[in-house]
Scaffold this active site. Sequence first.
Site, PDB file in Angstrom:
ATOM      1  N   MET A   1       0.958  -1.521  -0.154  1.00 54.61           N
ATOM      2  CA  MET A   1      -0.639  -0.647   0.022  1.00 54.61           C
ATOM      3  C   MET A   1       1.011   1.480   0.237  1.00 54.61           C
ATOM      4  SD  MET A   1      -3.480  -1.538  -0.220  1.00 54.61           S
ATOM      5  CE  MET A   1      -3.712   0.388   0.801  1.00 54.61           C
TER       6      MET A   1
ATOM      7  N   CYS B   1      14.889  -0.320  -7.037  1.00 51.48           N
ATOM      8  CA  CYS B   1      13.979  -0.244  -6.133  1.00 51.48           C
ATOM      9  C   CYS B   1      12.833  -1.021  -6.160  1.00 51.48           C
ATOM     10  CB  CYS B   1      13.329   1.200  -6.077  1.00 51.48           C
ATOM     11  SG  CYS B   1      11.856   1.062  -4.570  1.00 51.48           S
TER      12      CYS B   1
ATOM     13  N   GLY C   1       0.599  -2.767  -7.071  1.00 49.47           N
ATOM     14  CA  GLY C   1      -0.413  -1.562  -7.797  1.00 49.47           C
ATOM     15  C   GLY C   1       0.234  -1.985  -9.585  1.00 49.47           C
TER      16      GLY C   1
ATOM     17  N   CYS D   1      11.046   8.962  -6.053  1.00 44.39           N
ATOM     18  CA  CYS D   1      10.776   8.860  -5.346  1.00 44.39           C
ATOM     19  C   CYS D   1      11.403  10.178  -3.597  1.00 44.39           C
ATOM     20  CB  CYS D   1      10.230   7.753  -3.983  1.00 44.39           C
ATOM     21  SG  CYS D   1      11.661   6.753  -4.365  1.00 44.39           S
TER      22      CYS D   1
ATOM     23  N   GLY E   1      -0.219   4.704  -0.551  1.00 46.13           N
ATOM     24  CA  GLY E   1      -1.384   5.437  -0.586  1.00 46.13           C
ATOM     25  C   GLY E   1      -1.685   5.897  -1.810  1.00 46.13           C
ATOM     26  N   GLY E   2      -1.141   5.909  -2.964  1.00 45.37           N
ATOM     27  CA  GLY E   2      -1.950   5.777  -3.824  1.00 45.37           C
ATOM     28  C   GLY E   2      -3.212   4.850  -4.603  1.00 45.37           C
ATOM     29  N   VAL E   3      -4.172   5.757  -5.450  1.00 43.51           N
ATOM     30  CA  VAL E   3      -4.953   4.819  -5.500  1.00 43.51           C
ATOM     31  C   VAL E   3      -4.828   3.489  -6.249  1.00 43.51           C
ATOM     32  CG1 VAL E   3      -4.693   5.946  -8.274  1.00 43.51           C
ATOM     33  CG2 VAL E   3      -7.082   5.342  -7.336  1.00 43.51           C
TER      34      VAL E   3
END
EC number: 2.8.1.13
Length: 366
Positions: free
Chosen positions: A13, A103, A128, A200, A15-17
């Site tokens: 997760m 990453c 995702g 990031c 924190g994005g859609v």
Amino acid sequence: MSENSHIKVIVGMSGGVDSSVSAYLLKQQGYQVEGLFMKNWEEDDNDEYCAAADDLKDAQAVCDKLGIELHTVNFAAEYWDNVFEYFLAEYKAGRTPNPDIMCNKEIKFKAFLEFAAQALGADFIATGHYVRRELRDDKYVMCRGLDDNKDQSYFLYTLSHEHIGQTLFPVGDIAKPEVRRIAEEQDLITHDKKDSTGICFIGERKFKDFLQKFLPAQPGVIEDTDGNNVGEHEGLMYHTLGQRKGLLIGGMKEGSGEPWYVVDKDLERNVLIVGQGKDHPRLYSNGLNANQLHWVDRIGPKGTTRCTVKTRYRQEDLSCTLLVGEDGMARVLFDEPQKAVTPGQSAVFYAEDVCLGGGIIDSVIK
């Protein structure tokens, strides 16, 4: 009861859609779903701290809405050792690296995968990413995401078929607008959150300001392709092939009067070489040499192969001939000359919709 109810999936997760909808879809499919938020960077200023804290807050809100547990883990030490130090070393060597690829290799599909399995008892992880997995001849292959505009296979070429076998990609066969629609329909807080862009750990900061904190700049001269001194640069690491902005020589009207572009870097002399016109011949190459090869099937093509290649994200596929040598180097010859092929970036190979693997561009063939 769903046949998936005994299968535990840990969703990364962010924190994005995309990860939010991935978690929702897996829950709908009956899996035992839990989330994991990874902290990969120890923030050094308030803005970045706020961004990371906001992402965690959004991830928690989505998990609360879906009724699933959210775990957190700190991989900042692993990130520094395996991603950030590589990033700095590449820039120091005059190349332009892609830390997102490293990453994925070292954090999301190594540290995260191991932590999810060992500490949380995961049967699968899920992310995702916009890619698809398919089982072909008893091995998992990675196919491009259905949404051409969002396909992320370029960033995931370092995965092996074993990684793909352990990972679910719920949004890989959905178009991005549909992902946002699902998020809105389910009243997920991330439905209209803008996609993260850039590196990031730099976030919204100026790249130059960030890099200066870790690498001392070495100013030098700027020469045109005839060897004439036309200005000064603040450090080769701030410039990439094909770059026009930030050269500080825009007022010069010599030659054709066209804008100046970076066409080469002379690392030995610390000289930036520029040429006029966005289609300057020095910007083009007929092929490339790549090393640090990785093949998804762990075998890779042998001898000479016809395939397509991408030398940067969102580039159209380039038809090419690939020759993999005994020395572990790949020689790639393009069907047509290509512009601004950049050492340090990745060359990723495809057979139609299947990502074969790739390597790091070591040099170009003129």
